[in-house]
Design a protein around this motif. Structure first.
Motif, short mmCIF file in Angstrom:
data_model
loop_
_atom_site.label_atom_id
_atom_site.label_comp_id
_atom_site.label_asym_id
_atom_site.label_seq_id
_atom_site.Cartn_x
_atom_site.Cartn_y
_atom_site.Cartn_z
N ASN A 1 20.55 7.14 31.58
CA ASN A 1 20.00 7.96 30.49
C ASN A 1 21.02 8.51 29.57
N THR A 2 20.54 8.46 28.47
CA THR A 2 21.35 9.19 27.22
C THR A 2 21.48 10.65 27.23
N LYS A 3 20.56 11.11 28.13
CA LYS A 3 20.57 12.84 28.29
C LYS A 3 20.86 12.96 29.98
N PRO A 4 22.09 12.83 30.35
CA PRO A 4 22.17 12.97 31.86
C PRO A 4 21.37 14.21 32.61
N PRO A 5 21.17 14.19 33.84
CA PRO A 5 21.58 12.93 34.68
C PRO A 5 20.60 11.77 34.76
N THR A 6 21.05 10.87 35.09
CA THR A 6 20.47 9.26 35.35
C THR A 6 19.67 9.63 36.73
N VAL A 7 18.61 9.50 36.89
CA VAL A 7 17.88 9.44 38.09
C VAL A 7 17.49 8.17 38.76
N ILE A 8 18.03 7.88 39.96
CA ILE A 8 17.60 6.63 40.39
C ILE A 8 17.06 7.01 41.97
N MET A 9 15.87 6.34 41.96
CA MET A 9 15.02 6.49 43.42
C MET A 9 15.27 5.35 44.18
N MET A 10 15.81 5.49 45.55
CA MET A 10 15.97 4.16 46.39
C MET A 10 14.63 4.39 47.24
N VAL A 11 13.88 3.37 47.31
CA VAL A 11 12.78 3.13 48.20
C VAL A 11 12.85 1.90 49.06
N GLY A 12 12.14 1.91 50.14
CA GLY A 12 11.85 0.80 51.00
C GLY A 12 11.49 1.16 52.31
N LEU A 13 11.25 -0.03 53.13
CA LEU A 13 10.88 0.18 54.50
C LEU A 13 12.04 0.57 55.40
N GLN A 14 11.75 1.30 56.63
CA GLN A 14 12.74 1.72 57.42
C GLN A 14 13.42 0.36 58.17
N GLY A 15 14.86 0.52 57.98
CA GLY A 15 15.52 -0.60 58.72
C GLY A 15 16.06 -1.48 57.59
N ALA A 16 15.81 -1.10 56.41
CA ALA A 16 16.25 -2.32 55.57
C ALA A 16 17.72 -1.83 55.02
N GLY A 17 18.40 -0.84 55.54
CA GLY A 17 19.51 -0.32 55.00
C GLY A 17 19.54 0.56 53.87
N LYS A 18 18.57 1.41 53.69
CA LYS A 18 18.46 2.13 52.42
C LYS A 18 19.56 3.25 52.37
N THR A 19 19.67 3.96 53.28
CA THR A 19 20.61 5.15 53.31
C THR A 19 22.26 4.64 52.93
N THR A 20 22.42 3.32 53.68
CA THR A 20 23.97 3.09 53.50
C THR A 20 23.86 2.54 51.97
N THR A 21 22.99 1.77 51.71
CA THR A 21 23.03 1.47 50.35
C THR A 21 23.10 2.36 49.30
N THR A 22 22.58 3.34 49.65
CA THR A 22 22.55 4.58 48.58
C THR A 22 24.09 5.00 48.22
N GLY A 23 24.75 5.12 49.58
CA GLY A 23 26.02 5.22 49.67
C GLY A 23 26.99 4.22 48.92
#
Length: 452
Positions: free
Chosen positions: A97-119
Motif C-alpha cells: 500500500n502506498t499509504k502504510p500500513p500494508t495489511v496482509i491476512m493469512m487464512v487457511g485450514l488448521q494444520g496447514a502451517g499458517k502461524t509458522t508461515t506468518t512468521g
C-alpha cells in the motif's frame, strides 16, 4: 523434493525427442502421451492436464516447428513455456500500500502451517523488502496459537500484537492496525483462525476482519502434501472470502507437485510464496519460470545466485579470493565456508539448481552424508590454531591426538588433509582462470566423499 517423480518422467521423455533432426506428428503424440501420464501421476487436476496437453500438441505440430532445423529443441521449449504459463507465467509480487500500513491476512485450514508461515513471511518482508512488520495474533480458538506466534516473534526479534483470547478477532485486528500506525510499522500480518474444515462461522469471521480495512493481500496457506484437496480448499476460500494469492507449504517434502501445477490454472490466483523447509528463512517467492526450468532439468541459476548472495559477505569473498591466490587459505576459512554453504540449504538440492546437473550420473540419487560432514567439522575443531593455519605440521603423533579428540580415524584425517590440499590447488586454478590467465579443465576433488 517436490516434482521429483514428474521431473524424472518429463526429462526421460524429452531426451527421446531432443536430438531428433526430424519430428513427426506421431513422435509428438507419443511424447504427449507420456507427458499426460506423468502429470496425472503427479496429481495434477485432470481438466488442467487435458488443456495443457492440447495446447502443447497444437503448438508442437505447427509448421514452424516441424520445418525448423532443431524441431526437438523447439518442442522442449514449448513444453517449458506452457509449464511456466500453467504456474502463472511470471512471479507475482506483493502489493504494498502506498499509504502504510500494508495489511496482509493469512487464512487457511488448521494444520496447514499458517502461524509458522506468518512468521516466515514477516522475516522475508524484513530481509528482502526492508519492511517493518507487525505480527497479529488473531487466532483466539486454537490452544497455544497466540503463544506460538509470540515465541516466533521473540525468535525473530519482531513485534507481536496480542490481546489474549477473550477479545474478538475483529477487535484485535482493528486495534493492531491502529497500533501499527502509531509505531510506524509498515506491514500488518494478521494470523487468523483455521478450522479442520470449511464452515460458515469461520468464513463470516474472516469477512468481518476484512470489513475493518480492505486488506491489500489475502494469502491462503495450503499444505502442498494434500494434492488435489489443496485445489478444492483454494476454490472454496476464494469463493467465500476472496483470496489474492496462495502460499504453498512443505514443497520440499515428498509431494508430487500437483497442487503447484493446478492451483493457478483452476483458481486463477497466483502462488506468491513456497515453503521449502522448517527454518524461519525457508520461504521463497515463487518463480514459475525457474520452477519450470528445474522440472525439466535445466537448473535454476538465479535462485542459486540469490541464495549465495544472502549468505556471502562480499568483503569476505574478496579476502578469500586473495587467500586462494596466495595459498594462505586455512582450515578456519574452510570451516567458515562449510557453515555458509550449509545455511544455503541441502547440498544435493543446491547442486540440482546447476544447469545440466541432472545429467550427471548418480546425482539424482545423491544425498549429502551429514555424518561425514560432522566428522570433517569434528576433525577441524580438534586441531590447534597452528595446525589449522599450517596443516603441513600435522605429523603422525598429531594425527593420533586429533583422531582421539574428534572420535574419528587416522585414515579420515589423511583423506581430509589430501582433499584440503587438492581444493587449495583447484581454487587457485579457478581464480587464475577467471582472471583470463588460461583455461583448464576443472574437476572437484573430494566432493564425492560427501555423498553416500
Amino acid at each position: 523434493m517436490a516434482f521429483e517423480g514428474l521431473a524424472e518422467r518429463l526429462q526421460g521423455t524429452i531426451q527421446k525427442i531432443k536430438g531428433k533432426g526430424k519430428v513427426s506428428e506421431q513422435d509428438v503424440k507419443e511424447m504427449m502421451r507420456e507427458v499426460r501420464r506423468a502429470l496425472i501421476e503427479a496429481d495434477v487436476n485432470l481438466k488442467v492436464v487435458k488443456e495443457f496437453v492440447a495446447r502443447v500438441s497444437e503448438r508442437a505440430v505447427g509448421s514452424d516447428v516441424m520445418k525448423s532445423l532443431t524441431p526437438g529443441q523447439q518442442v522442449i521449449k514449448i513444453v517449458q513455456e506452457e509449464l511456466q504459463a500453467l504456474m502463472g507465467g511470471e512471479q507475482s509480487p506483493i502489493k504494498f500500500n502506498t499509504k502504510p500500513p500494508t495489511v496482509i491476512m493469512m487464512v487457511g485450514l488448521q494444520g496447514a502451517g499458517k502461524t509458522t508461515t506468518t512468521g516466515k513471511l514477516a522475516n522475508v518482508l524484513r530481509k528482502k523488502y526492508n519492511r517493518k512488520p507487525l505480527l497479529v495474533a488473531a487466532d483466539v480458538y486454537r490452544p497455544a496459537a497466540i503463544q506460538q506466534l509470540e515465541t516466533i516473534g521473540k525468535q525473530l526479534s519482531l513485534p507481536v500484537f496480542s490481546l489474549g483470547n477473550e477479545v474478538s478477532p475483529v477487535e484485535i485486528a482493528r486495534q493492531a492496525i491502529e497500533h501499527a500506525k502509531e509505531e510506524h510499522l509498515d506491514v500488518v500480518i494478521i494470523d487468523t483462525a483455521g478450522r479442520l474444515h470449511i464452515d460458515e462461522e469461520l468464513m463470516q469471521e474472516l469477512k468481518d476482519i476484512r470489513g475493518i480495512k480492505e486488506p491489500d493481500e489475502v494469502f491462503l496457506v495450503v499444505d502442498s502434501m494434500t494434492g488435489q484437496d489443496a485445489v478444492n480448499v483454494a476454490q472454496n476460500f476464494d469463493e467465500a472470502v476472496g483470496i489474492t494469492g496462495v502460499v504453498l507449504t512443505k514443497l520440499d517434502g515428498d509431494t508430487r507437485g500437483g497442487a503447484a501445477l493446478s492451483i493457478r490454472a483452476v483458481t486463477e490466483k497466483p502462488i506468491k510464496f513456497v515453503g521449502m523447509g522448517e527454518k524461519m528463512d525457508a520461504l521463497e517467492p515463487f518463480h514459475p519460470e525457474r520452477m519450470a526450468s528445474r522440472i525439466l532439468g535445466m537448473g535454476d541459476v538465479l535462485s542459486l545466485i540469490e541464495k549465495a548472495q544472502a549468505e556471502v559477505d562480499m568483503d569476505k569473498a574478496k579476502e578469500l579470493e586473495e587467500k586462494f591466490m596466495t595459498q594462505t587459505f586455512t582450515f578456519d576459512d574452510f570451516i567458515e565456508q562449510l557453515q555458509a554453504v550449509k545455511k544455503m540449504g541441502p547440498l544435493d538440492e543446491i547442486l540440482k539448481m546447476i544447469p545440466g546437473a541432472s545429467k550427471i550420473k548418480g546425482l539424482d540419487n545423491a544425498k549429502v552424508d551429514e555424518k561425514q560432514m560432522a566428522h570433517i567439522e569434528a576433525i577441524i575443531y580438534s586441531m590447534t590454531p597452528a595446525e589449522k593455519t599450517n596443516p603441513e605440521i600435522i605429523n603422525a603423533s598429531r594425527k593420533k591426538r586429533i583422531a582421539k579428540g574428534s572420535g574419528t580415524s587416522i585414515q579420515e584425517i589423511n583423506r581430509l588433509l589430501k582433499q584440503f590440499d587438492d581444493m587449495k590447488k583447484m581454487m587457485k586454478q579457478m581464480t587464475t582462470m577467471t582472471q583470463g590467465k588460461g583455461k583448464k579443465k576443472m574437476k572437484l576433488p573430494g566432493l564425492d566423499s560427501l555423498f553416500k
